[in-house]
Design a protein around this motif. Structure first.
Motif, mmCIF file in Angstrom:
data_model
loop_
_atom_site.group_PDB
_atom_site.id
_atom_site.type_symbol
_atom_site.label_atom_id
_atom_site.label_comp_id
_atom_site.label_asym_id
_atom_site.label_seq_id
_atom_site.Cartn_x
_atom_site.Cartn_y
_atom_site.Cartn_z
ATOM 1 N N MET A 28 0.845 -1.197 0.000
ATOM 2 C CA MET A 28 0.000 0.000 0.000
ATOM 3 C C MET A 28 0.881 1.248 0.000
ATOM 4 O O MET A 28 1.018 1.924 1.016
ATOM 5 N N GLN A 29 1.551 1.517 -1.120
ATOM 6 C CA GLN A 29 2.432 2.665 -1.192
ATOM 7 C C GLN A 29 1.608 3.929 -1.447
ATOM 8 O O GLN A 29 0.651 3.899 -2.202
ATOM 9 N N LEU A 30 1.987 4.997 -0.790
ATOM 10 C CA LEU A 30 1.265 6.254 -0.975
ATOM 11 C C LEU A 30 2.262 7.399 -1.026
ATOM 12 O O LEU A 30 3.174 7.471 -0.211
ATOM 13 N N TYR A 31 2.083 8.282 -2.006
ATOM 14 C CA TYR A 31 2.969 9.442 -2.136
ATOM 15 C C TYR A 31 2.398 10.593 -1.321
ATOM 16 O O TYR A 31 1.229 10.931 -1.458
ATOM 17 N N LEU A 32 3.222 11.167 -0.456
ATOM 18 C CA LEU A 32 2.782 12.307 0.354
ATOM 19 C C LEU A 32 3.159 13.595 -0.369
ATOM 20 O O LEU A 32 4.344 13.857 -0.587
ATOM 21 N N PRO A 33 2.168 14.418 -0.741
ATOM 22 C CA PRO A 33 2.430 15.545 -1.643
ATOM 23 C C PRO A 33 3.305 16.642 -1.053
ATOM 24 O O PRO A 33 4.024 17.302 -1.773
ATOM 25 N N ILE A 34 3.272 16.866 0.251
ATOM 26 C CA ILE A 34 4.066 17.946 0.827
ATOM 27 C C ILE A 34 5.389 17.412 1.370
ATOM 28 O O ILE A 34 6.447 18.004 1.172
ATOM 29 N N ALA A 35 5.324 16.250 2.033
ATOM 30 C CA ALA A 35 6.556 15.629 2.522
ATOM 31 C C ALA A 35 7.410 15.158 1.351
ATOM 32 O O ALA A 35 8.614 14.969 1.488
ATOM 33 N N GLU A 36 6.793 14.966 0.193
ATOM 34 C CA GLU A 36 7.462 14.495 -1.024
ATOM 35 C C GLU A 36 8.201 13.191 -0.778
ATOM 36 O O GLU A 36 9.375 13.031 -1.077
ATOM 37 N N LEU A 37 7.449 12.260 -0.223
ATOM 38 C CA LEU A 37 7.989 10.949 0.109
ATOM 39 C C LEU A 37 6.959 9.911 -0.310
ATOM 40 O O LEU A 37 5.766 10.172 -0.218
ATOM 41 N N THR A 38 7.439 8.748 -0.753
ATOM 42 C CA THR A 38 6.515 7.645 -0.935
ATOM 43 C C THR A 38 6.648 6.747 0.281
ATOM 44 O O THR A 38 7.739 6.321 0.626
ATOM 45 N N VAL A 39 5.534 6.522 0.953
ATOM 46 C CA VAL A 39 5.591 5.752 2.195
ATOM 47 C C VAL A 39 4.611 4.596 2.139
ATOM 48 O O VAL A 39 3.699 4.573 1.313
ATOM 49 N N ASN A 40 4.818 3.630 3.018
ATOM 50 C CA ASN A 40 3.846 2.569 3.165
ATOM 51 C C ASN A 40 2.721 3.085 4.061
ATOM 52 O O ASN A 40 2.922 3.418 5.218
ATOM 53 N N MET A 41 1.518 3.156 3.461
ATOM 54 C CA MET A 41 0.358 3.703 4.140
ATOM 55 C C MET A 41 0.080 2.984 5.455
ATOM 56 O O MET A 41 -0.243 3.608 6.469
ATOM 57 N N LEU A 42 0.235 1.649 5.448
ATOM 58 C CA LEU A 42 -0.096 0.864 6.636
ATOM 59 C C LEU A 42 0.828 1.202 7.800
ATOM 60 O O LEU A 42 0.406 1.228 8.951
ATOM 61 N N LEU A 50 -0.825 28.600 11.000
ATOM 62 C CA LEU A 50 0.416 29.385 10.944
ATOM 63 C C LEU A 50 1.532 28.624 10.227
ATOM 64 O O LEU A 50 2.253 29.189 9.407
ATOM 65 N N HIS A 51 1.668 27.328 10.538
ATOM 66 C CA HIS A 51 2.697 26.525 9.857
ATOM 67 C C HIS A 51 2.413 26.455 8.352
ATOM 68 O O HIS A 51 3.332 26.502 7.544
ATOM 69 N N ALA A 52 1.123 26.338 8.005
ATOM 70 C CA ALA A 52 0.762 26.265 6.582
ATOM 71 C C ALA A 52 1.143 27.562 5.877
ATOM 72 O O ALA A 52 1.707 27.548 4.780
ATOM 73 N N VAL A 53 0.869 28.693 6.531
ATOM 74 C CA VAL A 53 1.135 29.987 5.900
ATOM 75 C C VAL A 53 2.632 30.315 5.897
ATOM 76 O O VAL A 53 3.196 30.710 4.877
ATOM 77 N N ALA A 54 3.296 30.109 7.044
ATOM 78 C CA ALA A 54 4.690 30.554 7.153
ATOM 79 C C ALA A 54 5.679 29.560 6.559
ATOM 80 O O ALA A 54 6.685 29.952 5.987
ATOM 81 N N ASN A 55 5.400 28.271 6.703
ATOM 82 C CA ASN A 55 6.386 27.276 6.286
ATOM 83 C C ASN A 55 5.907 26.378 5.156
ATOM 84 O O ASN A 55 6.709 25.652 4.571
ATOM 85 N N GLY A 56 4.610 26.375 4.861
ATOM 86 C CA GLY A 56 4.075 25.493 3.812
ATOM 87 C C GLY A 56 4.403 24.034 4.045
ATOM 88 O O GLY A 56 4.635 23.288 3.104
ATOM 89 N N SER A 57 4.460 23.631 5.318
ATOM 90 C CA SER A 57 4.966 22.287 5.592
ATOM 91 C C SER A 57 3.930 21.364 6.232
ATOM 92 O O SER A 57 4.286 20.373 6.844
ATOM 93 N N VAL A 58 2.641 21.695 6.098
ATOM 94 C CA VAL A 58 1.596 20.824 6.637
ATOM 95 C C VAL A 58 1.183 19.827 5.545
ATOM 96 O O VAL A 58 0.727 20.235 4.482
ATOM 97 N N ASP A 59 1.381 18.548 5.790
ATOM 98 C CA ASP A 59 0.992 17.534 4.812
ATOM 99 C C ASP A 59 -0.370 16.964 5.203
ATOM 100 O O ASP A 59 -0.492 16.178 6.139
ATOM 101 N N ILE A 60 -1.398 17.368 4.455
ATOM 102 C CA ILE A 60 -2.767 17.002 4.824
ATOM 103 C C ILE A 60 -3.004 15.502 4.667
ATOM 104 O O ILE A 60 -3.756 14.897 5.448
ATOM 105 N N VAL A 61 -2.326 14.878 3.719
ATOM 106 C CA VAL A 61 -2.511 13.433 3.509
ATOM 107 C C VAL A 61 -1.907 12.653 4.676
ATOM 108 O O VAL A 61 -2.537 11.753 5.246
ATOM 109 N N LEU A 62 -0.690 13.023 5.053
ATOM 110 C CA LEU A 62 -0.041 12.372 6.190
ATOM 111 C C LEU A 62 -0.855 12.613 7.469
ATOM 112 O O LEU A 62 -1.090 11.697 8.258
ATOM 113 N N ALA A 63 -1.319 13.852 7.644
ATOM 114 C CA ALA A 63 -2.117 14.185 8.833
ATOM 115 C C ALA A 63 -3.368 13.306 8.897
ATOM 116 O O ALA A 63 -3.715 12.779 9.952
ATOM 117 N N PHE A 64 -4.005 13.109 7.744
ATOM 118 C CA PHE A 64 -5.238 12.319 7.721
ATOM 119 C C PHE A 64 -4.968 10.852 8.090
ATOM 120 O O PHE A 64 -5.715 10.256 8.864
#
Lengths: 308, 249
Positions: free
Chosen positions: A1-15, A233-247
């Protein structure tokens, strides 16, 4: 179950990340803590950049604290006035935290600060908790009654000016320590990617003498708000919130927390606290190790102006 | 762009008489799409040498894929009061994010590679590596950049990797790993004989996030405030839903 994280720019195992979320959720349900202090390090150790890890744990903490906060609120176990005053300090702390986070990142000293802060905070809190809980276990083995707190007792905090009455907490205390506490926890939470419940709860109990019945709900309400603010604030200042990983982490966390809470009810309080103290100390040790042991490669590279 | 400019130089430098042969090359894909299940991608480069004299079969081929340039900061950890902290840094500008060269077998001997230096082929001849050579400390940093990128599968020199299917037709396969940077890539094909440049061609290759990934990345970049608020809304909803589902269950 590989999933690409759009902000982290990593392909990770979803499980794996569902599992990490679940495990941390379990621990947080078991002990009634947010679990950010475990989740952020786990993400960093598994290859997510510190910037994305810290920023992405904030929405996960919002999710894991929301359902509990709502249930405390329904039972009227949140001191809204205190939560709002805490929050006024927390907003400033959070804003400053994001600024400091960004500055440290561009100086290349973010990892070092995270390491030091985690070792110090977790080491001190874990150590204190272990001492207290082992003491409680020994006392109950010896058949002596637990040492109760004396609610009427006052300390230096109660001598400060600008006193306000908090009806639900049934205390009359200066707003200064409340704002300062909110500021400190909001700052640390934003920089370190932790909710800060494990700092706020003891401080409210021991420093301000807030009754234990309203402490947890008030702390949860405050954490939901500051972490929501930290996310934005992190989203605005650093653009580093990964919504897919967070979910992924939220889904795992919400499910894990339910099992943790069920098992937590079958264990004794002091045993739980001792166990939590050991986990906290273990995380502190891991950071201590990284600080003092030679890294496999002394060099590291980072793209300038890039997200991750 | 750099590759194209270099190729232009190489073309000018080539003796007129040796320019009889020409090259036709093609890529298996002109774009690599990074979707949700992206685990890396293969790009096959084909080439054919045209107008080759009938008896000639001793062509040598080098193929370079290079990714969009980045500015990079490299940091070195050292002990400060017993603690490991970043102490020294160097910045490198216009570092290719991806740089992989494939050589045909007859070009893979060390001596041949050294003679190819004039064409600036290979990792040792990248501008940031060459420019850092004068200073031993900076050179160590540049070497670390190369080593780290190599470890991530982004910098590579592969001898014996271009395969001749006939005397004038060749093929090679590049691998773009899961962590491949997005942007505009160039694929440059160089044909030599006796280590002298004969013909070349560059093509571009786009690596881009596609579908949902692309939308999320753009959303986060273009409207960070709305993105942050949407993330908070998702968290509140998930947390609330979790509470509702499990209380009834």
């Amino acid at each position: 179950m590989q999933l690409y994280l759009p902000i982290a720019e990593l392909t990770v195992n979803m499980l794996i990340f569902l599992g990490v979320g679940g495990a941390v959720g379990f621990v947080s349900g078991l002990f009634g803590v947010g679990g950010g202090f475990l989740l952020t390090p786990l993400l960093i150790f598994s290859g997510v950049s510190p910037a994305v890890a810290v920023a992405t744990v904030a929405p996960q903490i919002v999710a894991s604290s929301t359902s509990a906060a709502v249930s405390y609120w329904r039972r009227r176990l949140i001191d809204e006035k205190m939560a709002l005053i805490l929050l006024s300090g927390g907003m400033i702390g959070s804003g400053l935290g994001v600024y400091v986070f960004r500055a440290l990142r561009s100086l290349g000293q973010l990892d070092l600060l995270l390491g030091f802060a985690y070792v110090t905070l977790l080491g001190v809190i874990g150590g204190l908790m272990l001492r207290e809980s082992v003491g409680a276990i020994m006392r109950s083995r010896a058949g002596r009654p637990p040492v109760g707190r004396r609610p009427g007792q006052h300390n230096w905090v109660h001598g400060l000016p600008l006193k306000v009455r908090f009806r639900r907490s049934k205390i009359y205390v200066s707003v200064l320590p409340v704002v300062a506490l909110g500021f400190g926890v909001g700052f640390l939470g934003t920089v370190l990617g932790i909710g800060g419940g494990f700092l706020l709860v003891p401080a409210l109990i021991y420093l301000l003498r807030v009754p234990t019945t309203v402490v947890v709900g008030t702390s949860l309400g405050y954490i939901v708000c500051t972490m929501a603010l930290a996310t934005v604030l992190h989203a605005v200042a650093n653009g580093s919130v990964d919504i897919v990983l967070a979910f992924l982490l939220m889904i795992g966390g919400v499910i894990g927390a339910q099992f943790g809470a069920q098992i937590g009810q079958t264990l004794r309080g002091e045993h739980l606290r001792a166990l939590l103290a050991i986990i906290v100390l273990a995380v502190a040790m891991r950071f201590l190790f990284d600080l003092f042991v030679a890294p496999p490669d002394p060099y590291s590279i980072e793209m300038l102006g890039a997200v991750a | 762009m750099i590759a194209r400019a270099l190729l232009g130089l190489a073309l000018l430098a080539a003796p007129a008489a040796a320019r009889a042969e020409s090259l036709v090359s093609a890529l298996s894909d002109e774009a690599v799409e990074i979707n949700s299940s992206f685990t890396g991608s293969r790009i096959v480069v084909f080439g054919a040498i045209e107008h080759a004299p009938a008896d000639s079969d001793d062509y040598e081929v080098a193929i370079v894929v290079s990714g969009p340039p980045q500015d990079i900061v490299a940091r070195q950890k050292g002990r400060v009061f017993g603690v490991w902290a970043n102490r020294d840094t160097r910045e490198f500008d216009d570092v290719p994010s991806y740089y992989v060269v494939h050589f045909s077998e007859n070009l893979s001997r060390q001596a041949s590679l050294e003679r190819l230096e004039q064409y600036r082929l290979g990792i040792d001849n990248l501008p940031f590596v060459r420019e850092s050579a004068g200073n031993a400390v900076t050179a160590d940093f540049a070497e670390a950049v190369v080593r780290i990128k190599n470890g991530r599968g982004l910098y590579m020199e592969r001898p014996n990797a271009v395969e001749f299917l006939g005397s004038h037709v060749f093929r090679t396969t590049f691998f773009l790993p899961a962590n491949v940077p997005t942007g505009q890539y160039t694929v440059a094909v160089y044909v030599f004989r006796n280590e002298t440049f004969l013909a070349g061609q560059t093509q571009s290759l786009i690596v881009e996030k596609s579908g949902t990934n692309d939308e999320i990345a753009r959303f986060s970049e273009n409207q960070p405030l709305v993105y942050g608020l949407a993330t908070v809304a998702l968290s509140l909803f998930t947390g609330w839903l979790g509470g509702v589902v499990f209380r009834r269950g």
